[in-house]
Design a protein around this motif. Sequence first.
Motif, mmCIF file in Angstrom:
data_model
loop_
_atom_site.group_PDB
_atom_site.id
_atom_site.type_symbol
_atom_site.label_atom_id
_atom_site.label_comp_id
_atom_site.label_asym_id
_atom_site.label_seq_id
_atom_site.Cartn_x
_atom_site.Cartn_y
_atom_site.Cartn_z
ATOM 1 N N VAL A 141 0.838 -1.199 0.000
ATOM 2 C CA VAL A 141 0.000 0.000 0.000
ATOM 3 C C VAL A 141 0.873 1.249 0.000
ATOM 4 O O VAL A 141 0.652 2.194 -0.782
ATOM 5 C CB VAL A 141 -0.952 -0.002 1.209
ATOM 6 C CG1 VAL A 141 -1.647 1.352 1.353
ATOM 7 C CG2 VAL A 141 -1.984 -1.113 1.081
ATOM 8 N N ALA A 142 1.880 1.267 0.875
ATOM 9 C CA ALA A 142 2.737 2.449 0.992
ATOM 10 C C ALA A 142 3.504 2.713 -0.295
ATOM 11 O O ALA A 142 3.663 3.872 -0.705
ATOM 12 C CB ALA A 142 3.706 2.269 2.157
ATOM 13 N N VAL A 143 3.985 1.662 -0.948
ATOM 14 C CA VAL A 143 4.765 1.839 -2.179
ATOM 15 C C VAL A 143 3.871 2.341 -3.313
ATOM 16 O O VAL A 143 4.264 3.220 -4.093
ATOM 17 C CB VAL A 143 5.470 0.524 -2.567
ATOM 18 C CG1 VAL A 143 6.090 0.629 -3.948
ATOM 19 C CG2 VAL A 143 6.545 0.185 -1.546
ATOM 20 N N VAL A 160 -6.020 2.462 -4.735
ATOM 21 C CA VAL A 160 -4.857 1.807 -4.138
ATOM 22 C C VAL A 160 -5.220 0.397 -3.676
ATOM 23 O O VAL A 160 -4.478 -0.562 -3.917
ATOM 24 C CB VAL A 160 -4.313 2.639 -2.958
ATOM 25 C CG1 VAL A 160 -3.157 1.909 -2.274
ATOM 26 C CG2 VAL A 160 -3.864 4.012 -3.447
ATOM 27 N N THR A 161 -6.366 0.270 -3.022
ATOM 28 C CA THR A 161 -6.811 -1.051 -2.560
ATOM 29 C C THR A 161 -7.000 -2.005 -3.730
ATOM 30 O O THR A 161 -6.598 -3.183 -3.666
ATOM 31 C CB THR A 161 -8.140 -0.915 -1.786
ATOM 32 O OG1 THR A 161 -7.947 -0.043 -0.665
ATOM 33 C CG2 THR A 161 -8.623 -2.267 -1.289
ATOM 34 N N TYR A 162 -7.579 -1.517 -4.821
ATOM 35 C CA TYR A 162 -7.810 -2.347 -6.002
ATOM 36 C C TYR A 162 -6.474 -2.824 -6.594
ATOM 37 O O TYR A 162 -6.298 -4.014 -6.881
ATOM 38 C CB TYR A 162 -8.592 -1.563 -7.049
ATOM 39 C CG TYR A 162 -8.872 -2.349 -8.306
ATOM 40 C CD1 TYR A 162 -9.973 -3.196 -8.389
ATOM 41 C CD2 TYR A 162 -8.021 -2.261 -9.407
ATOM 42 C CE1 TYR A 162 -10.218 -3.935 -9.542
ATOM 43 C CE2 TYR A 162 -8.263 -2.993 -10.557
ATOM 44 C CZ TYR A 162 -9.361 -3.828 -10.617
ATOM 45 O OH TYR A 162 -9.592 -4.558 -11.754
ATOM 46 N N LEU A 163 -5.528 -1.911 -6.764
ATOM 47 C CA LEU A 163 -4.231 -2.282 -7.322
ATOM 48 C C LEU A 163 -3.511 -3.277 -6.418
ATOM 49 O O LEU A 163 -2.936 -4.266 -6.885
ATOM 50 C CB LEU A 163 -3.369 -1.033 -7.513
ATOM 51 C CG LEU A 163 -3.800 -0.052 -8.600
ATOM 52 C CD1 LEU A 163 -2.947 1.211 -8.534
ATOM 53 C CD2 LEU A 163 -3.691 -0.692 -9.972
ATOM 54 N N CYS A 164 -3.549 -3.008 -5.124
ATOM 55 C CA CYS A 164 -2.837 -3.852 -4.169
ATOM 56 C C CYS A 164 -3.340 -5.289 -4.210
ATOM 57 O O CYS A 164 -2.567 -6.234 -4.054
ATOM 58 C CB CYS A 164 -2.985 -3.277 -2.765
ATOM 59 S SG CYS A 164 -1.972 -4.091 -1.520
ATOM 60 N N SER A 165 -4.627 -5.470 -4.457
ATOM 61 C CA SER A 165 -5.219 -6.808 -4.421
ATOM 62 C C SER A 165 -5.087 -7.554 -5.746
ATOM 63 O O SER A 165 -5.362 -8.754 -5.802
ATOM 64 C CB SER A 165 -6.695 -6.717 -4.036
ATOM 65 O OG SER A 165 -7.435 -6.023 -5.036
#
Length: 209
Positions: A141-143, A160-165
Amino acid sequence: MSDALPPEAEQPPLPLAYVPRLGAGVFHVSDSNRAAVEWLADPARWPGPRTLLVGPAQSGKSHLAALFAAGHHGRIIDDADLITDGEPLFHAWNAATAATPLLLTARRTPKFWAHSLPDLASRLAATPLVRLDDPDDALMVAVIEKQLADRGLRVMPEVVTYLCSRIERSFAAVADAVARLDALALAERRDITVPLARELLEGQLRLAF
């Protein structure tokens, strides 16, 4: 008669060059890099004035090395594993002192480095090594947030949540996804939203087959 071009003939906007932020306040510490951060924070505890920092591409090696150099007057040699001439590395290793400690960054451990100098190999084998591991959830998330912010991009948290998952759990995958998303948003003159990110990632998935 007007010389104006129709909208479809306009030059598409070009991605802007950007400079990643390298300050201490934007380096996120998590379980996947904490040991390396703590080790580099206190070179006085090292058995000698030299350390190796190994991690995958885009993992923050250069960022962390810059902070180390600024904080401890250290000498940095980035991508040391790619250097084929071992003599400069050998002399740098010997020249390191407590006042000017040496930090070598690499993607691979010393036995896979490009040089072929036996004396250097033996010294590197005895040099402390710390790793930056693949990102955990918090660091992913931070990156992603930092990569977006470095490019001046503002997005809602759900992006961000979508990309992270949905992207590969690696620093290189984050950098690639954010760069492509930035380019797509510019080309289509759209805000970066979950639907845009979905189009990007689903399009990549179709191309993979």
